[in-house]
Design an enzyme around this catalytic site. Structure first.
Site, mmCIF file in Angstrom:
data_model
loop_
_atom_site.group_PDB
_atom_site.id
_atom_site.type_symbol
_atom_site.label_atom_id
_atom_site.label_comp_id
_atom_site.label_asym_id
_atom_site.label_seq_id
_atom_site.Cartn_x
_atom_site.Cartn_y
_atom_site.Cartn_z
ATOM 1 N N LYS A 1 0.832 -1.217 0.000
ATOM 2 C CA LYS A 1 0.000 0.000 0.000
ATOM 3 C C LYS A 1 0.864 1.263 0.000
ATOM 4 C CE LYS A 1 -2.716 -0.743 3.655
ATOM 5 N NZ LYS A 1 -3.853 -0.541 4.586
ATOM 6 N N LYS B 1 2.672 2.253 2.330
ATOM 7 C CA LYS B 1 2.549 2.862 3.653
ATOM 8 C C LYS B 1 3.608 2.238 4.545
ATOM 9 C CE LYS B 1 -2.088 4.405 4.848
ATOM 10 N NZ LYS B 1 -3.227 4.199 5.753
HETATM 11 N N1 C2G Z 1 -10.536 6.735 8.912
HETATM 12 C C1 C2G Z 1 -11.567 7.611 9.234
HETATM 13 N N2 C2G Z 1 -11.274 8.903 9.535
HETATM 14 C C2 C2G Z 1 -9.976 9.334 9.535
HETATM 15 C C3 C2G Z 1 -8.942 8.444 9.224
HETATM 16 C C4 C2G Z 1 -9.241 7.129 8.917
HETATM 17 O O1 C2G Z 1 -12.762 7.228 9.235
HETATM 18 N N3 C2G Z 1 -9.720 10.633 9.847
HETATM 19 C C5 C2G Z 1 -10.905 5.357 8.582
HETATM 20 C C6 C2G Z 1 -10.534 4.983 7.153
HETATM 21 O O2 C2G Z 1 -11.530 5.435 6.242
HETATM 22 C C7 C2G Z 1 -10.478 3.452 7.233
HETATM 23 C C8 C2G Z 1 -10.003 3.223 8.687
HETATM 24 O O3 C2G Z 1 -10.190 4.465 9.400
HETATM 25 O O4 C2G Z 1 -11.792 2.905 7.074
HETATM 26 C C9 C2G Z 1 -8.545 2.835 8.761
HETATM 27 O O5 C2G Z 1 -7.799 3.841 8.102
HETATM 28 P P1 C2G Z 1 -6.292 3.471 7.625
HETATM 29 O O6 C2G Z 1 -5.572 2.853 8.758
HETATM 30 O O7 C2G Z 1 -5.737 4.686 6.939
HETATM 31 O O8 C2G Z 1 -6.584 2.319 6.586
HETATM 32 P P2 C2G Z 1 -6.273 2.304 5.010
HETATM 33 O O9 C2G Z 1 -4.849 2.591 4.765
HETATM 34 O O10 C2G Z 1 -7.326 3.135 4.370
HETATM 35 O O11 C2G Z 1 -6.435 0.750 4.677
HETATM 36 O O12 C2G Z 1 -8.086 -3.064 2.444
HETATM 37 C C10 C2G Z 1 -8.395 -1.786 2.967
HETATM 38 C C11 C2G Z 1 -7.165 -1.094 3.475
HETATM 39 O O13 C2G Z 1 -6.436 -1.915 4.387
HETATM 40 C C12 C2G Z 1 -7.579 0.207 4.160
#
Ligand code: C2G
Length: 132
Positions: free
Chosen positions: A44, A46
């Site tokens: 990803k 990340k």
């Molecule tokens: N999230 C949120 N509000 C934020 C930050 C994050 O609602 N201010 C939510 C994201 O939309 C996601 C969850 O928190 O549903 C986890 O965010 P991340 O850890 O950034 O996950 P991500 O990198 O989007 O990975 O297969 C799907 C991926 O693994 C998602």
């Protein structure tokens, strides 16, 4: 028992993560969180501050979370939904539409993101204070 699943890295846990976990749990009785392995995070593009094991321990301590499983690849969601007998898939709406293929297997819900916070923002804010 109505089972909910959500996916993410959940690094440097913040209120946005807690909000989506609390709201995801409201869709059922049991919430599974699939957290990205360190290897999948690399896919990803990340780099999490906390290792998978540390993130797993932190997520398991949250009252809304009933089970934490690893996310190794994009393609495991259908298998997860079937294997864990999941009724509802929940993600933040930055993913709106991306996982609609799961509608054949479970309810798909996209929830509004929490505005004004992200792990990336936390990291850049901390870097600025460090650099003065
Ligand atoms: N999230 C949120 N509000 C934020 C930050 C994050 O609602 N201010 C939510 C994201 O939309 C996601 C969850 O928190 O549903 C986890 O965010 P991340 O850890 O950034 O996950 P991500 O990198 O989007 O990975 O297969 C799907 C991926 O693994 C998602």
């Amino acid at each position: 028992m109505k089972k909910v699943i959500t996916y993410g890295t959940f690094d440097l846990l913040h209120v946005g993560h807690i909000n989506i976990l609390r709201r995801a749990k409201e869709y059922g009785d049991y919430l599974i969180v699939a957290i990205s392995s360190d290897e999948f995070n690399a896919i990803k593009h990340k780099e999490a501050y906390y290792t998978f094991e540390q993130r797993k321990i932190i997520l398991e301590a949250i009252r809304y979370v009933d089970e934490v499983i690893p996310e190794h690849k994009w393609e495991q969601k259908v298998e997860d939904v079937q294997k864990h007998d999941v009724d509802v898939f929940v993600m933040g709406d930055d993913w709106r539409g991306e996982f609609d293929f799961l509608k054949d297997y479970c309810e798909v819900v996209y929830l509004p993101r929490t505005v004004g916070i992200s792990t990336t923002q936390i990291k850049s804010d901390l870097n600025q204070t460090k650099n003065g």
